[in-house]
Design an enzyme around this catalytic site. Structure first.
Site, PDB file in Angstrom:
ATOM      1  N   GLY A 391      61.394  64.330   9.546  1.00 32.78           N
ATOM      2  CA  GLY A 391      60.749  63.495  10.559  1.00 32.78           C
ATOM      3  C   GLY A 391      61.405  62.128  10.663  1.00 32.78           C
ATOM      4  N   SER A 392      60.601  61.102  10.824  1.00 29.49           N
ATOM      5  CA  SER A 392      61.124  59.764  11.130  1.00 29.49           C
ATOM      6  C   SER A 392      61.924  59.130  10.006  1.00 29.49           C
ATOM      7  CB  SER A 392      59.964  58.835  11.509  1.00 29.49           C
ATOM      8  OG  SER A 392      59.352  59.290  12.697  1.00 29.49           O
ATOM      9  N   THR A 393      61.741  59.590   8.766  1.00 25.96           N
ATOM     10  CA  THR A 393      62.574  59.035   7.691  1.00 25.96           C
ATOM     11  C   THR A 393      64.048  59.344   7.919  1.00 25.96           C
ATOM     12  OG1 THR A 393      62.192  61.022   6.347  1.00 25.96           O
ATOM     13  CG2 THR A 393      60.744  59.138   5.968  1.00 25.96           C
ATOM     14  N   SER A 394      64.352  60.352   8.743  1.00 28.39           N
ATOM     15  CA  SER A 394      65.733  60.714   9.013  1.00 28.39           C
ATOM     16  C   SER A 394      66.351  59.862  10.116  1.00 28.39           C
ATOM     17  CB  SER A 394      65.817  62.197   9.406  1.00 28.39           C
ATOM     18  OG  SER A 394      67.145  62.630   9.532  1.00 28.39           O
ATOM     19  N   SER A 447      59.434  53.175  15.017  1.00 26.91           N
ATOM     20  CA  SER A 447      59.691  54.594  14.822  1.00 26.91           C
ATOM     21  C   SER A 447      59.566  55.381  16.120  1.00 26.91           C
ATOM     22  CB  SER A 447      58.730  55.176  13.775  1.00 26.91           C
ATOM     23  OG  SER A 447      59.171  56.434  13.330  1.00 26.91           O
TER      24      SER A 447
END
Length: 679
Positions: A391-394, A447
Site C-alpha cells: 500500500g502507501s508505504t511503497s 498519501s
C-alpha cells in the site's frame, strides 16, 4: 602190493584165493575213489558194497559175507569233515586273537579322535575369526554420545535457548526376557505400568518397546529428556534390564520471548523452526558413539572391547536482538492485536547503519518448550513468511525513483483530483476531496494515490521496476530465516494495460514486512542498503565469540535524494500529515503510513478482504539511529495505519531510543510545504 592206479594199498585177499572184482563188486572201489576226492557219498558207497556182498553171499555163505563186509569197512578211508562258513570262521579267529581285537578298537578310537580333531581345526583355525567376531558382536553394545547443542543468546549474552543435562531411560529387552524365562514371571507389565504412570505415557506403547524384536535386542530407548532427579528414582527401582544414560535437553529460559526467531528443536533433536532449523548443522555439532562389551546380565566387562568416537560440540549463536527492546516490541504488538482484534501483527526494530535487527516480534506467538500445544501457523515468523500488498508505504519507492531521475523535486506542484482515469480504470484517493494543489512533498504527506500516479507518469516502466528491485522487492532479504516469502514483482514485459499505476502506490506487488523495513533503513542510511542481519557471531564451547562477516552493502539512491525523502517523510508526522500519532516529544521522526486492501482468497479481488495497517519510520530524523515498523494484518477495530499502527510505533520507538540512550534532537522538525501557497 600197491593198489591199482596208485590209490592206496590193496585190501588183503580173502582166504581161498583171490576173489573176482568184476561186476557189481566194483561199487566198493568206486566209493573208495569218491571218498578220496571228497565227492563220494556214504549212501552210494554202502549201497554198492551191499550189492557186492549180496552177489557173493550166494557162493561163500554167511560167514564169507561178514568177512567181506568187515574188510570193506577197514579198507574205506575216513569221511572228510564238513566246511564251516567263512564269516563264522573270522569271528572265531577274532575272539581267539586279542591282539587283533585290540588293533580294531584302536582303529575305531583313532577314527573318532580324528573327527574331533578336524572339527577343532575348523573352529579354532579356519573359522576362528568369524566366530570370534560373532561373539564380540553379541557382547558389544553401541551407546550413542550426543553432542552438546550450541546455545542461542541475546546480544548481551542472556540465553534464549540452551542445553542442559538430562537422561534417557533405556531397556535391554533380551535381558528382561531371559529374566522372565528363568524366574517364570512377567516383569514387563510391571515395568511398563510403572514408567507410564510416572511420565504420563501409554503403557501399551512402552510394553511394545520392552518386547525383543530380534535374538539379541540389547538396547531400546524408552523416554528422552528426563530430569536427573527423576532418572535417579527410576534407577532406585532396580528393574532388571532398565537403565539410564546421559543426554541433553533443550530449554528456552525466555519462554515465548523471540520464539518465532529462535524456533524449536523437535523430539529427534533437530531444529524444526526458526534459527534452530536454518542453522541446525552449526548448532548441533557432531554426535559420537561408544562401543563396550557387556555380559549376558547387562554388566560392563572390565578390560573388554572399548571403542569410542568423541562428539564435537555445536557452535553457539549470539544474536543482534536486544532483550529489553524485544520484550517491549512483543508486549506492545500482542496488546494491539488483542485490542484491534487483528488476525496477526508484527514489529521490527532495526539499526539502519549496520543492518542489525534489534527486535523482531510477532503475535500470536508460542512457547518453544511446548510447541505441540500451539497451531503450526504460530510456529513460523510472519515478518518474513507472510506477504502482503504494502500500500502507501511503497509510495516512497516511487518518490525516490522520480527524485533520483530528476523529474521532480519536493516542491514540484501537482493539481490533484480525488480520482483519475487511466485507460479503462479509475483510481481514487482514500477520501473524496475537491481538486487541490499539492507539492510533491504534500502528495507524500497526504498519501495521495492520484498524486503519486501523476508523478509516476514521468517515469518509464523500466525505471519504476529498476528502483523497486534496487530497494529489494521480489527477492529475499538475506536474513537467513527459513520459509521466507520473497513476494511478487512482475517484470515490465509482463505488465498489461494499467498494471504500472497500482504498482506506483503499492498494489499489484507483494512484499514481506522485513522488505519494507529495509526500504526505510536504506533511506535512513543515506541511500545505502545494508543486508539485514540477525546473527552477530558464533561462540565456541568456552564462550569465545567469532564475529560474523560484515553484511553486504550497496548504494541505491544518492545521499541528496535520501535527505530530500527524509524531509518529505517528516511532513507525514506533522499535523497536516496522516500520522501525527507517531510524534515523539523531543525527537524528530520521519515515517509513512500504509492502509492496503487485502485480496480475498475466496473471490480473488479486494471485496471482503479487509485491510492491512502499517506504519514505518525512523528517528532521530537528522541522524537516524533506529527504524521501527508495525504491521497489523486485518484489524477489526480501525484499520488506518495512522490510527492503529502509528501508536504502537510511538510506544516501541520511544522505549528503544531511551534503552539505546539516543540523545534527543537538537532542533525542531523541518517544515515542508504541503501546498504551493504555504510559507
Amino acid at each position: 602190493m600197491t593198489s591199482r592206479r596208485g590209490r592206496g594199498p590193496a585190501a588183503p585177499s580173502p582166504p581161498g584165493g583171490p576173489r573176482r572184482t568184476s561186476g557189481p563188486g566194483q561199487a566198493g572201489r568206486g566209493q573208495s575213489t569218491r571218498g578220496q576226492t571228497g565227492r563220494g557219498q556214504a549212501g552210494r558207497g554202502q549201497s554198492g558194497r551191499g550189492q557186492g556182498a549180496a552177489g557173493r553171499s550166494g557162493v561163500r555163505g554167511a560167514g564169507g559175507a561178514e568177512r567181506a563186509a568187515r574188510r570193506d569197512r577197514d579198507a574205506r578211508p575216513p569221511t572228510a569233515p564238513r566246511r564251516r562258513p567263512r564269516a563264522l570262521l573270522r569271528r572265531r579267529i577274532v575272539r581267539r586273537d586279542p591282539i587283533k581285537r585290540l588293533n580294531v578298537g584302536l582303529l575305531l578310537v583313532a577314527f573318532v579322535l580324528s573327527l574331533f580333531a578336524g572339527r577343532l581345526v575348523q573352529l579354532q583355525g579356519l573359522e576362528s575369526k568369524g566366530y570370534a567376531e560373532a561373539a564380540i558382536r553379541q557382547r558389544l553394545n553401541r551407546i550413542p554420545l550426543p553432542a552438546v547443542r550450541g546455545a542461542i543468546t541475546f546480544a548481551q549474552g542472556q540465553p534464549l535457548a540452551m542445553t542442559v543435562d538430562a537422561r534417557v531411560i533405556y531397556a535391554d529387552p533380551t535381558l528382561i526376557q531371559q529374566y522372565e524365562q528363568k524366574n517364570h514371571t512377567n516383569i514387563r507389565n510391571k515395568i511398563a505400568t510403572t514408567l507410564a504412570s510416572m511420565f504420563g505415557l501409554d503403557p501399551a506403547t512402552l510394553l511394545k518397546k520392552l518386547t525383543p524384536r530380534a535374538k539379541m535386542d540389547r538396547y531400546r530407548e524408552l523416554i528422552h529428556h528426563v530430569e536427573p532427579d527423576r532418572a535417579r528414582m527410576v534407577t532406585a527401582m532396580n528393574f532388571t534390564g532398565i537403565g539410564t544414560q546421559q543426554e541433553y535437553r533443550r530449554i528456552y529460559p525466555g519462554g515465548s520471548l523471540a520464539a518465532n526467531v529462535v524456533g524449536f528443536v523437535n523430539a529427534a533433536g533437530d531444529g524444526a523452526a526458526g534459527l534452530e532449523s536454518s542453522t541446525n548443522k552449526l548448532l548441533k555439532g557432531r554426535s559420537g558413539w561408544q562401543k563396550v562389551e557387556v555380559s549376558e546380565k547387562g554388566q560392563r566387562i572390565p578390560m573388554g572391547e572399548d571403542q569410542q568416537l568423541k562428539p564435537i560440540p555445536g557452535k553457539g549463536l549470539r544474536l543482534t536482538l536486544d532483550q529489553d527492546i524485544q520484550w517491549k516490541a512483543q508486549d506492545a504488538i500482542a496488546k494491539q492485536v488483542k485490542a484491534t482484534k487483528a488476525q496477526s501483527g508484527s514489529v521490527i526494530v532495526m539499526d539502519p547503519r549496520s543492518g542489525q535487527i534489534l527486535a523482531m516480534a510477532t503475535a500470536p506467538t508460542f512457547d518453544p518448550a511446548n510447541y505441540g500445544k500451539y497451531p503450526e501457523s504460530d510456529w513460523g515468523n510472519r515478518v518474513v513468511q507472510d506477504d502482503f500488498e504494502p500500500g502507501s508505504t511503497s509510495k516512497v519507492v516511487t518518490a525516490a525513483a522520480a527524485l533520483e531521475a530528476g523529474h521532480v523535486t519536493p516542491d514540484t506542484v501537482f493539481d490533484v483530483p480525488d480520482h483519475i482515469t487511466k485507460y479503462d480504470r479509475t483510481f481514487h484517493d482514500s477520501e473524496t476531496h475537491p481538486t487541490e494543489s499539492l507539492t510533491f512533498g504534500g502528495v507524500l504527506a497526504k498519501s495521495s494515490n492520484v498524486g503519486t500516479i501523476m508523478a509516476s507518469d514521468r517515469l518509464t516502466n523500466a525505471q519504476l521496476y529498476q528502483y523497486m528491485r534496487a530497494f529489494g522487492y521480489g527477492q529475499e532479504t538475506g536474513i537467513g530465516l527459513p520459509g521466507e516469502d520473497a513476494g511478487s514483482l512482475k517484470p515490465p514485459n509482463q505488465w498489461w494495460g494499467t498494471d504500472r499505476y497500482p504498482l506506483a502506490f503499492g498494489q499489484s506487488v507483494s512484499v514481506n514486512a522485513l522488505q519494507v523495513a529495509s526500504v526505510y533503513a536504506t533511506i535512513a542510511n543515506h541511500g545505502v542498503r545494508v543486508t539485514p542481519s540477525l546473527i552477530a557471531g558464533t561462540t565456541d564451547d568456552h564462550g569465545n565469540l567469532t564475529p560474523a562477516a560484515k553484511p553486504a552493502q550497496r548504494r541505491v539512491i544518492s545521499g541528496t535524494t535520501a535527505a530530500e525523502l527524509t524531509k518529505m517523510l517528516e511532513g507525514v508526522i506533522s499535523k497536516e500529515g496522516t500520522a501525527p500519532a507517531a510524534q515523539i516529544p523531543g525527537y524528530r521522526v520521519a515515517g509513512k503510513t500504509g492502509t492496503a486492501q487485502r485480496v480475498n482468497p475466496r473471490t480473488g479481488n479486494y471485496t471482503g478482504g479487509g485491510y492491512n495497517a502499517t506504519f514505518v519510520g525512523f528517528a532521530p530524523a537528522e541522524n537516524p539511529q533506529l527504524v521501527v515498523e508495525v504491521v497489523l494484518q486485518k484489524p477489526q477495530n480501525g484499520y488506518y495505519g495512522g490510527e492503529v499502527a502509528a501508536p504502537v510505533f510511538k510506544d516501541v520507538m520511544s522505549f528503544a531510543l531511551q534503552s539505546r540512550r539516543v540523545p534527543p534532537s537538537a532542533g525542531r522538525s523541518q517544515k515542508i510545504r504541503i501546498s504551493p501557497d504555504q510559507r
